[in-house]
Design a protein around this motif. Structure first.
Motif, mmCIF file in Angstrom:
data_model
loop_
_atom_site.group_PDB
_atom_site.id
_atom_site.type_symbol
_atom_site.label_atom_id
_atom_site.label_comp_id
_atom_site.label_asym_id
_atom_site.label_seq_id
_atom_site.Cartn_x
_atom_site.Cartn_y
_atom_site.Cartn_z
ATOM 1 N N ALA A 78 0.839 -1.196 0.000
ATOM 2 C CA ALA A 78 0.000 0.000 0.000
ATOM 3 C C ALA A 78 0.872 1.243 0.000
ATOM 4 O O ALA A 78 0.643 2.192 -0.772
ATOM 5 C CB ALA A 78 -0.930 -0.009 1.213
ATOM 6 N N ARG A 79 1.908 1.223 0.817
ATOM 7 C CA ARG A 79 2.786 2.389 0.902
ATOM 8 C C ARG A 79 3.460 2.654 -0.428
ATOM 9 O O ARG A 79 3.522 3.786 -0.917
ATOM 10 C CB ARG A 79 3.848 2.171 1.977
ATOM 11 N N TYR A 82 0.811 3.784 -3.308
ATOM 12 C CA TYR A 82 0.311 5.141 -3.174
ATOM 13 C C TYR A 82 1.418 6.172 -3.228
ATOM 14 O O TYR A 82 1.226 7.284 -3.719
ATOM 15 C CB TYR A 82 -0.550 5.295 -1.916
ATOM 16 N N GLY A 85 1.977 6.415 -6.819
ATOM 17 C CA GLY A 85 0.874 7.136 -7.437
ATOM 18 C C GLY A 85 0.992 8.629 -7.213
ATOM 19 O O GLY A 85 0.810 9.427 -8.134
ATOM 20 N N THR A 86 1.327 9.010 -5.970
ATOM 21 C CA THR A 86 1.431 10.425 -5.669
ATOM 22 C C THR A 86 2.530 11.084 -6.494
ATOM 23 O O THR A 86 2.325 12.137 -7.095
ATOM 24 C CB THR A 86 1.722 10.630 -4.168
ATOM 25 N N GLN A 124 -1.754 2.876 -10.536
ATOM 26 C CA GLN A 124 -1.454 2.711 -9.108
ATOM 27 C C GLN A 124 -1.980 1.387 -8.596
ATOM 28 O O GLN A 124 -1.288 0.659 -7.881
ATOM 29 C CB GLN A 124 -2.109 3.881 -8.385
ATOM 30 N N ASN A 128 -0.051 -1.899 -6.906
ATOM 31 C CA ASN A 128 -0.498 -2.502 -5.648
ATOM 32 C C ASN A 128 -0.712 -4.007 -5.807
ATOM 33 O O ASN A 128 -0.199 -4.818 -5.055
ATOM 34 C CB ASN A 128 -1.797 -1.826 -5.217
ATOM 35 N N ASN B 228 -2.947 16.139 -3.526
ATOM 36 C CA ASN B 228 -2.336 14.885 -3.956
ATOM 37 C C ASN B 228 -1.680 14.164 -2.789
ATOM 38 O O ASN B 228 -1.857 12.963 -2.589
ATOM 39 C CB ASN B 228 -1.298 15.216 -5.033
ATOM 40 N N ALA B 229 -0.927 14.926 -1.991
ATOM 41 C CA ALA B 229 -0.223 14.313 -0.862
ATOM 42 C C ALA B 229 -1.213 13.730 0.143
ATOM 43 O O ALA B 229 -1.055 12.612 0.625
ATOM 44 C CB ALA B 229 0.672 15.350 -0.190
ATOM 45 N N GLY B 232 -2.717 10.603 -1.181
ATOM 46 C CA GLY B 232 -1.793 9.485 -1.132
ATOM 47 C C GLY B 232 -1.768 8.841 0.253
ATOM 48 O O GLY B 232 -1.852 7.625 0.399
ATOM 49 N N LYS B 233 -1.703 9.686 1.271
ATOM 50 C CA LYS B 233 -1.633 9.142 2.645
ATOM 51 C C LYS B 233 -2.890 8.381 3.003
ATOM 52 O O LYS B 233 -2.838 7.250 3.492
ATOM 53 C CB LYS B 233 -1.443 10.289 3.639
ATOM 54 N N GLY B 235 -5.171 7.205 1.017
ATOM 55 C CA GLY B 235 -5.371 6.064 0.135
ATOM 56 C C GLY B 235 -4.583 4.863 0.608
ATOM 57 O O GLY B 235 -5.097 3.745 0.642
ATOM 58 N N ALA B 236 -3.331 5.109 0.998
ATOM 59 C CA ALA B 236 -2.515 3.984 1.469
ATOM 60 C C ALA B 236 -3.168 3.333 2.678
ATOM 61 O O ALA B 236 -3.258 2.116 2.789
ATOM 62 C CB ALA B 236 -1.116 4.489 1.804
ATOM 63 N N LYS B 237 -3.656 4.187 3.580
ATOM 64 C CA LYS B 237 -4.297 3.669 4.789
ATOM 65 C C LYS B 237 -5.515 2.824 4.433
ATOM 66 O O LYS B 237 -5.674 1.691 4.895
ATOM 67 C CB LYS B 237 -4.736 4.854 5.645
ATOM 68 N N THR B 239 -6.378 1.403 1.624
ATOM 69 C CA THR B 239 -6.048 0.188 0.895
ATOM 70 C C THR B 239 -5.480 -0.862 1.829
ATOM 71 O O THR B 239 -5.825 -2.050 1.736
ATOM 72 C CB THR B 239 -5.028 0.481 -0.215
ATOM 73 N N PHE B 240 -4.611 -0.437 2.723
ATOM 74 C CA PHE B 240 -4.028 -1.401 3.660
ATOM 75 C C PHE B 240 -5.103 -2.072 4.488
ATOM 76 O O PHE B 240 -5.144 -3.296 4.610
ATOM 77 C CB PHE B 240 -3.010 -0.713 4.560
#
Lengths: 575, 579
Positions: A78-79, A82, A85-86, A124, A128, B228-229, B232-233, B235-237, B239-240
């Motif tokens: 995930a890290r 994303y 992607g960013t 993205q 993943n 965007n930033a 991203g943060k 989204g990662a959370k 998705t995880f």
């Protein structure tokens, strides 16, 4: 698509460790059937309860570790995805900002938006999924196959027949369905266009009472979508069942031949059970792989679309920032044709104006006026001849500086979400309130802005929907005026204003911005009467050049236009 | 949430046959595939030890297995087909309904939403409903069938072990629902940020040329970077969290596998009277079942995650469907052969009560008169159109048309008595001929060409790549003036008894306008016309001029009368020629 890989640079750790942990999980998973086989062959056969308990405990431990590994991998994936992607979006947007008008025209703004938002997301997701599954699934397949071979390599021959068979099926289905997916997408786009058009033209549709026809047409469009989706569904629905079928038949074959092997003593019952377990694992993994391929195909298509944007050249930039000179704007034999257009929009235009003078363009629709003006800030490059600002070819100018000294008011006034102040500051980010108010006054917009209770903080909705056409236009003018631009281009910017306001605006421009070189494009001869130089255009060619008086005497086209206005005046005076 | 689900299913009701078929095929296909492990177990039992293999029995089992597998495959394929059909048909109906609704809601609703937002509901939200709700729904059902079927088969092998499995099952659900709850929050945030990013991109990249012209690029970049930033943060959370479900349920699966193995082995050893007697074959069947067992749980928990998203989308779609419509007025009188008589009596109107616009307006218009409406921008001129055509309703007073209040007639008939040319052009995707014939679809090509000639559009149309059959659209590269000529040709063709012209010819140069005016004058002969323009030259021949300012009419009369009066109008007119 390879050029996008560089955005993964910062995530090398995740790219390596993520799949690595997944691998560990897969290894532990593969060990389980072996442990079970031991339970059967040693525990049950020897009646050793303690052994059975210990081995079962081992399976649980393997499971717990596997879970830990899997979660670590998901986290890293995930890290990485994303983060990638960013960075990708950031770079893409930066590049979009550097594109020339020609590139923007070629791709189209709505496609730009789509690629920036949708396509990057698809890529993205691809990353993943890749980290999470692309390593696990093939590894499970290979690992299970290896385990099976070590148990009984002769029996594993069945596996090596079944696997290619499934791959062939998957490949065939993919080939058929990908173009059909595209078609469904296109049909969806059409439905989207229809909806938008209907909303834009709802007044016209209602005025003509054509609602039912529009509904029918849309009905046809959604029918098409249903048809197309069903067609795709029919084929892709084959994938899973057939994959399972081949594998299950494989198990059947294993049982048959396995029986023979047990009979001859080459195989034990426990091993046979393990064998069937491995077959099942391979089966499940293959299906995951097939679904992955769909995701990757989509991701690849999107990656290509993104790469296309990166491949577009940035706008060329010169470096010069010349000081003022007497000749502020000059055109030397300038011709221009839009990319892909059949005809030139501007043909061999030549003239020059001094600083502080007013230049006017007049002519019929499509005569090339706006096009000619757009060459001054180098929005487009002349195909022939030279455009010079301050005796320097605009191609050599630093484009940003050039555009900073040019204030432009396009034909259609577009405002942005934000306050009045935010909008005016587009031309000059650090404009003080005094500067803003002064610009608003010159643009004849202060009278209505000051009437707002919030004044400059008045919120403007997207596109300026909550203002009238004339108000939007005046704000657009004020926006260009703030900070006193050196060159001001007004492209038919007063069409929504009545004559009184138009006149007041022109007067204000003369008083408040005396040093500004004004380029005015208009249909009204009255607006251009005071211009120092008027260029009359017809089909891109210069029909006349000179002051109002000179043109009246020498240019027939200009005379006609002027007289049609004057006739009306005389006519009404006599009435 | 339940209410929304029920509503979506009500759309699926006409296709209930497909739903039944799905269940039947699912039942058949799944039962067959579930029976496979039993037979595998029996096959294993045939192969006890070297030299001790019952090939005869094994052969029969193998044959049965083969047939079952083939049949199961067929049924599963058919099940997918009918699921798809169900989803696609339902979605098609839903989409058509929303679109039709947008044609029937008051203009007020459309004006108060962005086009992008409404389009997104018709297109994107319904796609999400299709994927999340409908297909997820059938996955849910086949999952349930699989779970129940598996349990039944397990019971037939050994009740006690099956019970153990049943006890451990809720663990899967608990795990899945905890994860869903944790991820829901992040999902919502991600969704919102996504929307923000798309809006931003649309506004900036959608107007990229302006961004370049104002050298706004760096500032736009800053704004974008921030969104965007954040995206991203979050989204990662999100998705995880959501990716935790599969490994977690796999773990529970492993636990069950271990328990089954333990109990089954003990049973096979014969050390547990509690468990009963097991054979190795039965054990391997059981293990095969427990392998398959958690797969549907994964699918179902996945469905729940998608469900929330889909229900939110469905909710947005139903919001549109719940909007009040313009009431059907087909029982009212049809206005035919309007004579062009029109009166405004004490009309009061405003878009919002905070900003009063038209107050106490009265005017009598005789048939065939030409009424010009002039005044500073924003004074209420476009509003007149909205009222005449009943795009908006007045708050008090009356508008009399051909002797009766205009609310007595059907809207359609009222509107078809007016020919309207707006300030903004509207060209739809279609051929030039189709655009011109929009109001008179049955017009012949000759009639279309005649109308085009009358407005002097024929020249440029002929020069297009395919002439009248050239495909055009709003963004197609025709100039503003050319588009307006086509819109005017539309009205020429329609030949209505009353005309409303709003700034129609302001984008066309005076030369061309002059020619069109002559054609217009012919068109306007004997017809009541309202002309809203800024060009005083257009107004010269009007019978009555209405001078509007800040919503009310401050002066009215003929040009001569008003010039003599020397008031507001006179000032406006003189300023045209002052320098």
């Amino acid at each position: 698509m390879k050029d996008l890989l560089k955005f993964l640079k910062n995530y090398k750790k995740e790219l390596v460790f993520g799949p690595f942990f997944k691998l560990l999980e897969a290894i532990f998973e593969l060990m389980v059937p072996m442990v079970m086989a031991k339970i059967i062959d040693k525990g049950i056969a020897n009646g050793d309860t303690g052994y059975i308990l210990r081995m079962s405990g081992l399976i649980v431990v393997l499971g717990v570790c596997g879970l830990g590994f899997a979660l670590t991998c998901q986290f890293l994936a995930a890290r990485c995805a994303y983060g990638f992607g960013t960075e990708l979006r950031e770079a893409l947007y930066r590049h979009i900002n550097s594109l020339s008008y020609e590139s923007i025209d070629r791709i189209g703004t709505s496609s730009l938006v789509n690629r920036l938002t949708n396509d990057t997301n698809t890529v993205q997701n691809g990353v993943n999924m890749f980290i999470r599954l692309a390593v696990r699934a093939p590894f499970l397949i290979i690992g299970a196959a290896v385990m099976a071979v070590t148990i009984d390599w002769k029996l594993s021959g069945v596996m090596f027949i079944a696997a290619p068979l499934i791959s062939a099926v998957i490949f065939f289905i993919m080939r058929r369905t990908v173009p059909m997916y595209k078609r469904t997408q296109q049909l969806l786009d059409r439905a989207s266009t229809l909806t938008r058009e209907n909303l834009e033209g709802t007044r016209v549709i209602r005025a003509f009472s054509r609602q039912q026809e529009e509904i029918d047409e849309f009905g046809q469009a959604v029918d098409d979508i249903a048809e197309s989706s069903s067609a795709v569904g029919r084929i892709s629905a084959i994938l899973n069942p057939v994959a399972f079928m081949v594998m299950d038949l494989g198990i059947v074959a294993i049982l048959w031949f396995g029986g023979a092997r047990i009979d001859s003593g080459s195989l034990t019952q426990g091993q046979l059970t393990a064998f069937t377990n491995y077959m099942t694992q391979i089966l499940l993994a293959l299906v995951v792989l097939a679904n992955l391929i769909v995701i990757f195909t989509k991701a690849l298509a999107s990656a290509n679309r993104v790469s296309e944007i990166f491949a577009l050249p940035s706008e060329e930039n010169g470096s010069l920032v010349p000081e003022s000179s007497t000749r502020e704007i000059e055109f030397r034999g300038v011709s221009f044709a839009y990319e892909g257009a059949g005809d030139t929009s501007v043909k061999e235009l030549s003239f020059s104006v001094k600083k502080g003078e007013m230049l006017g363009f007049i002519g019929g629709t499509g005569s090339g006026k706006s096009t000619a003006a757009s060459l001054i800030p180098c929005f487009y490059k002349a195909t022939q001849g030279q455009v010079l600002v301050r005796d320097t070819d605009v191609l050599d100018w630093n484009k940003e500086e050039l555009r900073r000294i040019v204030g432009s008011v396009p034909q259609k006034a577009v405002l942005f979400t934000g306050t009045v102040r935010d909008n005016i500051r587009w031309q000059k980010a650090d404009a003080s309130d005094e500067e803003i108010i002064s610009a608003l006054k010159t643009a004849q917009a202060w009278e209505f802005v000051s009437a707002f209770p919030e004044g400059l903080d008045r919120h403007i909705a997207q596109g300026g929907r909550n203002l009238s056409g004339g108000q939007r236009q005046r704000l657009a003018i004020a926006r260009a005026l703030v900070g006193k631009p050196e060159i001001l281009i007004l492209d038919d910017s007063t069409s929504a204003l009545d004559y009184a306001t138009d006149l007041a605006l022109r007067k204000a421009l003369k008083t408040d911005l005396p040093d500004t070189t004004v380029v005015m494009i208009s249909q009204r001869t009255t607006s251009l009467k005071d211009a120092d130089l008027i260029v009359v255009l017809e089909d891109g060619e210069t029909a006349g050049k000179g002051t109002h008086q000179e043109l009246l005497e020498s240019c027939q086209v200009y005379r006609e236009i002027y007289q049609s206005q004057m006739n009306e005046r005389e006519g009404s005076e006599n009435a | 949430m339940l209410k929304t689900l029920k509503r979506v299913f009500s759309y699926a009701r006409p296709y209930i046959a497909y739903f039944v078929l799905t269940l039947v095929f699912a039942g058949a296909g799944i039962s067959l595939s579930l029976a496979v492990p039993v037979f595998i177990g029996q096959a294993v039992d045939c192969c006890v030890s070297p030299g001790n293999v019952d090939f005869h029995r094994l052969g029969r089992i193998v044959l049965t297995l083969g047939t079952m597998v083939l049949a199961s495959t067929l049924f599963q394929w058919l099940m997918s087909l009918s699921t798809n059909r169900l989803a696609f048909m339902t979605v098609r109906d839903l989409r058509a309904d929303v679109f039709a609704k947008l044609e029937r809601v008051p203009l007020r609703y459309i004006d108060s939403h962005t086009k992008g937002e409404l389009t997104s509901r018709v297109i994107n939200d319904i796609e999400i409903v299709s994927d999340g709700l409908l297909q997820g729904f059938t996955q849910f059902f086949s999952g349930i069938i699989t779970i129940i079927g598996t349990l039944i088969f397990m019971m037939t092998i050994n009740v006690k072990i099956a019970l153990a499995v049943v006890i451990l099952t809720p663990l899967s659900f608990v795990v899945a629902s905890r994860i869903t709850k944790a991820s829901h929050d992040s999902y919502m945030k991600q969704s919102k940020l996504r929307g923000d990013m798309v809006s931003f991109a649309e506004e900036m990249a959608g107007n990229q040329k302006l961004v370049k012209a104002f050298v706004y690029g760096d500032r736009a970049m800053e704004g974008f970077s921030k969104i965007n930033a954040d995206y991203g943060k979050i989204g990662a959370k999100a998705t995880f969290f959501s990716s935790m479900t599969n490994p977690s349920t796999r773990f529970v699966n492993g636990l069950i596998y271990a328990v089954v193995g333990l109990m089954g082995a003990l049973g096979a050893v014969g050390r547990s009277s509690f468990i009963g007697v097991m054979s190795v074959g039965k054990l391997s069947s059981f293990l095969a079942y427990s392998n398959q067992y958690t797969k549907p749980f994964n699918e179902i928990s996945g469905v729940f995650a998608e469900l929330q998203n889909a229900v939110a989308s469905a909710g947005r779609v139903f919001d549109v469907l719940d909007e009040e419509e313009i009431p059907d007025d087909s029982d009212k009188e049809k206005l035919t052969d309007a004579n062009g008589q029109l009166s405004f009596k004490n009309v009061k109107f405003s878009y919002s009560p905070k900003f009063p616009l038209i107050e106490n307006f009265s005017l009598d218009v005789a048939p065939g008169q030409r009424i010009a409406i002039v005044g500073p921008t924003g004074c209420g001129k476009s509003t007149m159109i909205n009222l005449l055509l009943r795009f908006y309703d007045i708050q008090s007073g009356q508008i009399i048309v051909s002797g009766k209040p205009h609310t007595d007639y059907t809207r359609d008939s009222l509107r078809s008595s007016f020919g309207m040319v707006l300030q903004e052009t509207w060209i739809f995707t279609g051929t030039v001929a189709e655009n011109i014939a929009y109001g008179v679809p049955e017009a012949s090509r000759e009639q279309v060409i005649a109308a085009a000639k009358a407005v002097h559009a024929h020249g440029f149309i002929k020069r297009l790549p395919k002439g009248y059959d050239t495909q055009i659209s709003e963004d197609c590269g025709l100039s503003q003036g050319q588009k307006q000529l086509i819109c005017i040709a539309r009205i020429m063709l329609m030949d209505p008894p009353m005309l409303i012209l709003d700034e129609a010819t302001s984008s066309i140069d005076l030369r061309t306008e002059h020619r069109i005016q002559r054609a217009f004058t012919k068109l306007m002969e004997g017809k009541t016309s309202f002309i809203i323009a800024h060009r005083l030259s257009t107004i010269k021949n009007s019978d009555v001029i209405l001078v509007m300012n800040k919503g009310s009419i401050i002066e009215q009369g003929s040009h001569r009368q008003l010039m003599e009066k020397g008031g507001f109008y006179a000032q406006l007119y003189n300023s045209q020629f002052a320098s």
